[in-house]
Enzyme design. Structure first.
Site, PDB file in Angstrom:
ATOM      1  N   HIS A 151      31.531  51.536  59.715  1.00 36.93           N
ATOM      2  CA  HIS A 151      32.445  51.798  60.787  1.00 36.93           C
ATOM      3  C   HIS A 151      32.507  50.622  61.882  1.00 36.93           C
ATOM      4  O   HIS A 151      31.540  50.278  62.219  1.00 36.93           O
ATOM      5  CB  HIS A 151      32.605  53.080  61.551  1.00 36.93           C
ATOM      6  CG  HIS A 151      33.252  53.361  62.533  1.00 36.93           C
ATOM      7  ND1 HIS A 151      34.731  53.516  62.363  1.00 36.93           N
ATOM      8  CD2 HIS A 151      33.131  53.259  63.900  1.00 36.93           C
ATOM      9  CE1 HIS A 151      35.187  53.663  63.579  1.00 36.93           C
ATOM     10  NE2 HIS A 151      34.304  53.531  64.642  1.00 36.93           N
ATOM     11  N   SER A 152      33.536  50.095  62.001  1.00 39.69           N
ATOM     12  CA  SER A 152      33.651  49.187  63.169  1.00 39.69           C
ATOM     13  C   SER A 152      32.892  47.775  62.835  1.00 39.69           C
ATOM     14  O   SER A 152      33.050  47.300  61.682  1.00 39.69           O
ATOM     15  CB  SER A 152      33.450  49.760  64.530  1.00 39.69           C
ATOM     16  OG  SER A 152      33.895  48.654  65.516  1.00 39.69           O
ATOM     17  N   MET A 153      31.871  47.527  63.559  1.00 39.08           N
ATOM     18  CA  MET A 153      30.891  46.395  63.172  1.00 39.08           C
ATOM     19  C   MET A 153      30.405  46.623  61.692  1.00 39.08           C
ATOM     20  O   MET A 153      30.089  45.824  61.084  1.00 39.08           O
ATOM     21  CB  MET A 153      29.725  46.266  64.393  1.00 39.08           C
ATOM     22  CG  MET A 153      28.784  45.042  64.101  1.00 39.08           C
ATOM     23  SD  MET A 153      27.427  44.986  65.086  1.00 39.08           S
ATOM     24  CE  MET A 153      26.337  46.137  64.249  1.00 39.08           C
ATOM     25  N   ALA A 161      31.746  47.993  59.225  1.00 34.95           N
ATOM     26  CA  ALA A 161      32.384  47.430  58.138  1.00 34.95           C
ATOM     27  C   ALA A 161      32.444  46.123  57.745  1.00 34.95           C
ATOM     28  O   ALA A 161      32.221  45.752  56.846  1.00 34.95           O
ATOM     29  CB  ALA A 161      34.039  47.801  58.643  1.00 34.95           C
ATOM     30  N   SER A 198      35.958  51.162  58.050  1.00 31.98           N
ATOM     31  CA  SER A 198      36.657  52.255  59.121  1.00 31.98           C
ATOM     32  C   SER A 198      36.630  51.451  60.458  1.00 31.98           C
ATOM     33  O   SER A 198      35.452  50.879  60.768  1.00 31.98           O
ATOM     34  CB  SER A 198      35.853  53.404  58.963  1.00 31.98           C
ATOM     35  OG  SER A 198      36.178  54.328  60.154  1.00 31.98           O
TER      36      SER A 198
END
Length: 254
Positions: free
Chosen positions: A93-95, A97, A120
């Site tokens: 998720h975020s970083m 990803a 994500s």
């Protein structure tokens, strides 16, 4: 909870030795392995979850944070090799990803690629020019986290907790600023991307561009919510992951 005896990188909150596939989960900036404890609880025993613990937080808080995203991917890929004895997928998720994408590249190059990459709340790497945001003060960091709703206000209001998490947050934001996508072969594994319809960090059109980073299938799920939509939409996200992983071939006996 168990962890690899040879590596501090993974937390296995729900060991599932008979699961046909593993899901390796990579946290967001400032995040820790415990963010994925509910995921491990819900997916076991059909899927064994390995939650990545970055240095500089929780039980690794005395270690210096990693300040380069590529260095982080190198270290995680090296640590992941012993766990590649069973089919595995990556979720970030975020970083996480961006880190997951770089780990997937390294693992495919080594001949032990993931079955799937789930991303994500992050725009496609080809659109990534490094995060321009550069907070000058700790107050700016806290204000940004409050805006994204990634950490409970009670934690952010606790001075002792803030002293523990701010070094990791600053290091992670620095790693994101320094990250530059290097063009190369698209991934062999399919990519499934998730984003919130109100996420200011991951617009739908930017997330859709992940399709350019795989030579296999691509799926996009847009769900209600902002940057941390997956907290409220966890059941729906995990339903998609379960369905995708249900067709994973079982590893042949060694």
């Amino acid at each position: 909870m168990t962890a690899s005896p040879d590596s501090p990188w993974f937390r296995n909150y729900r060991p599932s030795p008979d699961a046909p596939v593993r899901l390796v989960c990579l946290p967001h900036a400032g995040g820790s392995a415990s963010f994925y404890f509910p995921v491990a609880r819900q997916l076991a025993p059909q899927v064994e979850v390995l939650a990545v613990q970055y240095p500089g937080r929780q039980d690794r808080r005395t270690e210096p944070p990693v300040t380069g995203l590529d260095t982080m991917a190198d270290l995680i890929a090296e640590a992941l090799e012993p766990w590649a004895d069973r089919p595995y997928a990556l979720f970030g998720h975020s970083m996480g990803a961006a880190v997951g994408f770089e780990v997937a590249r390294r693992m495919e190059a080594a001949g032990h690629g993931p079955t799937d990459l789930f991303v994500s709340g992050r725009r496609a790497p080809s659109l990534d020019r490094g995060d321009a945001w550069h907070p000058a003060t700790d107050e700016e960091v806290v204000a940004e986290i409050r805006k994204l709703n990634g950490t409970g206000d009670a934690l952010l209001d606790d001075e002792e907790t803030l002293r523990m998490i701010l070094p990791a947050l600053r290091a992670d934001y620095g790693a994101l600023r320094g990250y530059r996508y290097r063009p190369g072969l698209a991934l062999d594994c399919p990519v499934t991307a998730f984003t919130g319809d109100q996420d200011p960090k991951a617009r739908v059109e930017d997330v859709q561009a992940w399709r350019n980073h795989t030579r296999s299938g691509f799926g996009l799920r847009v769900l209600p919510g902002g940057h941390f939509f997956l907290v409220e939409q966890q059941d729906e996200v995990l339903r998609t992951i379960r369905e995708q992983l249900a067709g994973t071939p079982v590893a042949a006996p060694a």
